[in-house]
Scaffold this motif. Structure first.
Motif, PDB file in Angstrom:
ATOM      1  N   PRO A   1      -6.223 -98.326  -8.049  1.00  0.00           N
ATOM      2  CA  PRO A   1      -6.810 -96.986  -7.986  1.00  0.00           C
ATOM      3  C   PRO A   1      -7.704 -96.642  -9.176  1.00  0.00           C
ATOM      4  CG  PRO A   1      -4.450 -96.897  -7.562  1.00  0.00           C
ATOM      5  CD  PRO A   1      -4.767 -98.291  -7.998  1.00  0.00           C
ATOM      6  N   LYS A   2      -7.467 -97.310 -10.317  1.00  0.00           N
ATOM      7  CA  LYS A   2      -8.269 -97.035 -11.514  1.00  0.00           C
ATOM      8  C   LYS A   2      -8.759 -98.333 -12.143  1.00  0.00           C
ATOM      9  CE  LYS A   2      -6.067 -92.712 -12.700  1.00  0.00           C
ATOM     10  NZ  LYS A   2      -5.521 -91.883 -13.756  1.00  0.00           N
ATOM     11  N   VAL A   3      -9.910 -98.241 -12.790  1.00  0.00           N
ATOM     12  CA  VAL A   3     -10.469 -99.353 -13.542  1.00  0.00           C
ATOM     13  C   VAL A   3     -10.105 -99.118 -15.007  1.00  0.00           C
ATOM     14  CG1 VAL A   3     -12.579-100.541 -14.236  1.00  0.00           C
ATOM     15  CG2 VAL A   3     -12.416 -99.533 -11.948  1.00  0.00           C
ATOM     16  N   VAL A   4      -9.389-100.054 -15.608  1.00  0.00           N
ATOM     17  CA  VAL A   4      -9.024 -99.932 -17.022  1.00  0.00           C
ATOM     18  C   VAL A   4     -10.041-100.719 -17.847  1.00  0.00           C
ATOM     19  CG1 VAL A   4      -7.272-100.403 -18.772  1.00  0.00           C
ATOM     20  CG2 VAL A   4      -6.593 -99.644 -16.481  1.00  0.00           C
ATOM     21  N   ILE A   5     -10.615-100.034 -18.834  1.00  0.00           N
ATOM     22  CA  ILE A   5     -11.646-100.645 -19.669  1.00  0.00           C
ATOM     23  C   ILE A   5     -11.190-100.576 -21.117  1.00  0.00           C
ATOM     24  CG2 ILE A   5     -14.050-100.509 -20.423  1.00  0.00           C
ATOM     25  CD1 ILE A   5     -14.588 -99.123 -17.668  1.00  0.00           C
ATOM     26  N   GLN A   6     -11.170-101.733 -21.769  1.00  0.00           N
ATOM     27  CA  GLN A   6     -10.811-101.781 -23.183  1.00  0.00           C
ATOM     28  C   GLN A   6     -12.039-102.154 -23.987  1.00  0.00           C
ATOM     29  OE1 GLN A   6      -7.203-103.752 -24.220  1.00  0.00           O
ATOM     30  NE2 GLN A   6      -7.531-103.483 -26.387  1.00  0.00           N
ATOM     31  N   ILE A   7     -12.244-101.424 -25.063  1.00  0.00           N
ATOM     32  CA  ILE A   7     -13.423-101.617 -25.906  1.00  0.00           C
ATOM     33  C   ILE A   7     -12.952-101.967 -27.308  1.00  0.00           C
ATOM     34  CG2 ILE A   7     -15.458-100.499 -26.889  1.00  0.00           C
ATOM     35  CD1 ILE A   7     -15.259 -98.563 -24.404  1.00  0.00           C
ATOM     36  N   GLN A   8     -13.461-103.066 -27.835  1.00  0.00           N
ATOM     37  CA  GLN A   8     -13.174-103.461 -29.214  1.00  0.00           C
ATOM     38  C   GLN A   8     -14.466-103.303 -30.013  1.00  0.00           C
ATOM     39  OE1 GLN A   8     -10.257-104.653 -30.995  1.00  0.00           O
ATOM     40  NE2 GLN A   8     -11.735-104.079 -32.548  1.00  0.00           N
ATOM     41  N   PRO A   9     -14.604-102.199 -30.750  1.00  0.00           N
ATOM     42  CA  PRO A   9     -15.838-102.019 -31.517  1.00  0.00           C
ATOM     43  C   PRO A   9     -16.032-103.147 -32.538  1.00  0.00           C
ATOM     44  CG  PRO A   9     -14.605 -99.962 -31.398  1.00  0.00           C
ATOM     45  CD  PRO A   9     -13.713-101.047 -30.870  1.00  0.00           C
ATOM     46  N   PRO A  10     -17.190-103.818 -32.520  1.00  0.00           N
ATOM     47  CA  PRO A  10     -17.430-104.937 -33.439  1.00  0.00           C
ATOM     48  C   PRO A  10     -17.934-104.451 -34.796  1.00  0.00           C
ATOM     49  CG  PRO A  10     -19.281-104.702 -31.969  1.00  0.00           C
ATOM     50  CD  PRO A  10     -18.270-103.644 -31.575  1.00  0.00           C
ATOM     51  N   VAL A  11     -17.210-103.520 -35.401  1.00  0.00           N
ATOM     52  CA  VAL A  11     -17.636-102.943 -36.680  1.00  0.00           C
ATOM     53  C   VAL A  11     -16.492-103.033 -37.683  1.00  0.00           C
ATOM     54  CG1 VAL A  11     -19.310-101.378 -35.620  1.00  0.00           C
ATOM     55  CG2 VAL A  11     -16.954-100.610 -35.953  1.00  0.00           C
ATOM     56  N   GLN A  12     -16.821-102.834 -38.936  1.00  0.00           N
ATOM     57  CA  GLN A  12     -15.827-102.922 -40.003  1.00  0.00           C
ATOM     58  C   GLN A  12     -15.171-101.572 -40.321  1.00  0.00           C
ATOM     59  OE1 GLN A  12     -14.785-105.808 -41.322  1.00  0.00           O
ATOM     60  NE2 GLN A  12     -16.094-106.686 -39.738  1.00  0.00           N
ATOM     61  N   THR A  13     -15.858-100.478 -40.027  1.00  0.00           N
ATOM     62  CA  THR A  13     -15.315 -99.167 -40.385  1.00  0.00           C
ATOM     63  C   THR A  13     -15.194 -98.259 -39.168  1.00  0.00           C
ATOM     64  OG1 THR A  13     -17.533 -98.442 -41.015  1.00  0.00           O
ATOM     65  CG2 THR A  13     -16.112 -99.275 -42.778  1.00  0.00           C
TER      66      THR A  13
ATOM     67  N   ARG B   1     -21.793 -98.834 -25.389  1.00  0.00           N
ATOM     68  CA  ARG B   1     -22.693 -98.738 -26.545  1.00  0.00           C
ATOM     69  C   ARG B   1     -21.864 -98.352 -27.759  1.00  0.00           C
ATOM     70  NH1 ARG B   1     -28.204 -98.024 -27.579  1.00  0.00           N
ATOM     71  NH2 ARG B   1     -28.633 -96.714 -29.391  1.00  0.00           N
ATOM     72  N   VAL B   2     -21.992 -99.144 -28.817  1.00  0.00           N
ATOM     73  CA  VAL B   2     -21.271 -98.901 -30.062  1.00  0.00           C
ATOM     74  C   VAL B   2     -22.296 -98.771 -31.179  1.00  0.00           C
ATOM     75  CG1 VAL B   2     -19.588 -99.834 -31.696  1.00  0.00           C
ATOM     76  CG2 VAL B   2     -19.291-100.229 -29.244  1.00  0.00           C
ATOM     77  N   GLU B   3     -22.305 -97.613 -31.838  1.00  0.00           N
ATOM     78  CA  GLU B   3     -23.219 -97.366 -32.953  1.00  0.00           C
ATOM     79  C   GLU B   3     -22.394 -97.298 -34.228  1.00  0.00           C
ATOM     80  OE1 GLU B   3     -25.250 -93.715 -32.078  1.00  0.00           O
ATOM     81  OE2 GLU B   3     -25.895 -94.414 -30.127  1.00  0.00           O
ATOM     82  N   ASP B   4     -22.607 -98.239 -35.125  1.00  0.00           N
ATOM     83  CA  ASP B   4     -21.898 -98.280 -36.403  1.00  0.00           C
ATOM     84  C   ASP B   4     -22.302 -97.043 -37.211  1.00  0.00           C
ATOM     85  OD1 ASP B   4     -20.775 -98.870 -38.853  1.00  0.00           O
ATOM     86  OD2 ASP B   4     -21.490-100.939 -38.899  1.00  0.00           O
ATOM     87  N   THR B   5     -21.335 -96.222 -37.602  1.00  0.00           N
ATOM     88  CA  THR B   5     -21.653 -95.005 -38.360  1.00  0.00           C
ATOM     89  C   THR B   5     -21.416 -95.179 -39.856  1.00  0.00           C
ATOM     90  OG1 THR B   5     -19.438 -94.125 -37.931  1.00  0.00           O
ATOM     91  CG2 THR B   5     -21.195 -93.454 -36.432  1.00  0.00           C
TER      92      THR B   5
END
Length: 93
Positions: free
Chosen positions: A8-20, A73-77
């Motif tokens: 019933p649901k799509v599970v999405i896991q995101i691993q940000p490729p950043v240090q902070t 989309r991952v933007e390193d802040t």
């Protein structure tokens, strides 16, 4: 290869490729490029982020079977301010 989903649901896991910290945005598109659903995680730390999509569009209607694209989309802040984008195929059955 697309990830087939019959649940019933799509599970999405995101691993940000950043240090902070990073701003993370997830958008789901049809193969025609129409935006179906989006989630803005805001600014998060480097820990994995998990969300689920109930296969409904922004109006709350069930989407049709077929191929969709999850654009992450991952933007390193901090630090180098890099932008990373990943596209995953999701097959709704």
């Amino acid at each position: 290869n697309p990830v087939p989903v019959t649940a019933p649901k799509v599970v999405i896991q995101i691993q940000p490729p950043v240090q902070t910290r990073a701003r993370v945005l997830l958008k789901i598109y049809t193969i025609a490029g129409e935006l179906v659903w989006e989630k803005d995680f805001g600014e998060v730390d480097k820990a994995p982020q998990t969300t689920s999509w109930d296969k409904r569009n922004q109006s709350g209607r069930q989407v049709a079977r077929g191929l969709y694209y999850a654009v992450i989309r991952v933007e390193d802040t901090g630090g180098d301010r890099q932008v990373y984008q990943t596209v995953k195929k999701v097959l709704i059955q």
